[in-house]
Design an enzyme around this catalytic site. Structure first.
Site, short mmCIF file in Angstrom:
data_model
loop_
_atom_site.label_atom_id
_atom_site.label_comp_id
_atom_site.label_asym_id
_atom_site.label_seq_id
_atom_site.Cartn_x
_atom_site.Cartn_y
_atom_site.Cartn_z
CG ASN A 59 -4.97 -38.29 -31.57
OD1 ASN A 59 -5.54 -38.92 -30.70
ND2 ASN A 59 -4.19 -37.25 -31.29
CB CYS A 93 -5.54 -33.56 -28.81
SG CYS A 93 -6.59 -34.16 -27.46
CG ASN A 133 -1.67 -34.96 -29.40
OD1 ASN A 133 -2.27 -34.87 -30.46
ND2 ASN A 133 -2.25 -35.37 -28.30
N GLY A 178 -3.13 -48.99 -27.72
CA GLY A 178 -3.73 -48.09 -26.75
C GLY A 178 -4.86 -48.71 -25.96
CG ASN A 238 -10.04 -40.72 -24.39
OD1 ASN A 238 -9.41 -39.72 -24.07
ND2 ASN A 238 -9.78 -41.40 -25.51
#
Length: 309
Positions: free
Chosen positions: A196, A134, A131, A269, A71
């Site tokens: 992540n 990313c 975060n 997730g 994604n």
């Protein structure tokens, strides 16, 4: 077995069980409340919140491939003020037992503290996940976790902006994830979240173009499980902070792996997006697994890995 056997207190927050929805999975709660029984879980981590609105990456933003998902949403969100006015009141009014952590992002080190300052008065919030890792933005994100001074600055500024617990989300691609966790701990973090997604590229062989509009994206799914478990183990060896283990969870025994490696909480997730009823099933299956194995508390297993390297 009593439901309280899965209860865990982490960074001063009492979670009824260790299963959270990972950032991006639940949006801001309302969007998935009809398909996911949120209050059956330990908590949820909201999608990213930045100072200003972010339109995110171009479509298509999500694609599946054999074995996982990639994604590039690009941290799309309406901005901190709209989240404060429109989304946090809904969470406060509708989420009774699950705890809410807000995922925070920024383009500059001071942005994280600015978002926290905007949101901090809401009774909906139990804490924050910063975060700093990313892989699907062109500015901000990754460099904050990879650069020691930037990471220290983000956490220090945010620590000064709130008394609520702060979890720092680190990338699995860091050269020394334990060292980065220690920097975050020394700067005032209350916990570490790992991992992540991993940067990747999926190509449409007919068009010879990336399947995602952004090009590259973050890879998630079952294949991320051993990556997350190893990162959890390395962070647990480096710091005494509680850890949220993230990546690849599809069944209760995956959660057990994370706990043995050192995690206090886990976040689901990709699997929750594909199977909305799975998170509640994981809680039930985890209770049965503990009962079958004679555990009064899942916490008895934490950090019990019998291996040294």
């Amino acid at each position: 077995m009593a439901a309280s056997a899965l209860a865990v207190t982490v960074a001063g927050i009492e979670f009824q069980n260790p299963v959270l929805l990972a950032a991006g999975t639940a949006a801001y709660g309302r969007e998935v409340s009809r398909v996911i029984e949120l209050d059956s879980l330990g908590g949820l981590v909201t999608k990213a919140v930045s100072v200003e609105r972010r339109d995110g990456a171009p479509a298509p933003r999500v694609a599946e491939f054999e074995g996982g998902m990639i994604n590039a949403v690009g941290l799309a969100n309406p901005g901190a003020e709209e989240v404060r006015v429109e989304h946090l009141p809904w969470l406060a009014a509708n989420i009774r037992r699950a705890k809410v952590l807000v995922n925070v992002v920024g383009n500059r080190t001071e942005d994280f503290a600015a978002v926290v300052s905007t949101l901090d008065g809401s009774p909906a919030l139990a804490g924050y996940e910063l975060n700093v890792s990313c892989p699907t933005v062109t500015a901000g994100g990754m460099e904050f976790g990879a650069d020691a001074q930037s990471l220290r600055d983000v956490v220090t500024r945010t620590r000064a902006a709130t008394r609520k617990p702060i979890f720092v989300k680190l990338s699995p691609t860091l050269p020394d994830i334990g060292k980065s966790a220690q920097i975050a701990a020394d700067a005032g973090a209350d916990g570490i979240s790992v991992v992540n997604t991993i940067p990747g590229l999926v190509i449409d062989i007919e068009t010879k173009k990336p399947t995602l509009g952004f090009g590259t994206g973050g890879v998630s799914g079952p294949g991320l499980l051993p990556v997350g478990v190893l990162a959890t183990y390395r962070v647990a060896k480096a710091v005494r902070l509680p850890i949220i283990g993230v990546g690849g969870i599809t069944k209760a025994t995956d959660i057990v792996q994370y706990v043995i490696a050192g995690a206090s909480l886990v976040a689901v997730g990709t699997a929750a997006m594909q199977r909305p009823r799975l998170p509640k099933q994981l809680v039930d299956d985890l209770e049965r697994w503990c009962e079958k194995n004679g555990l009064r508390s899942l916490s008895e297993l934490r950090g019990s890995l019998r291996w040294e390297n």
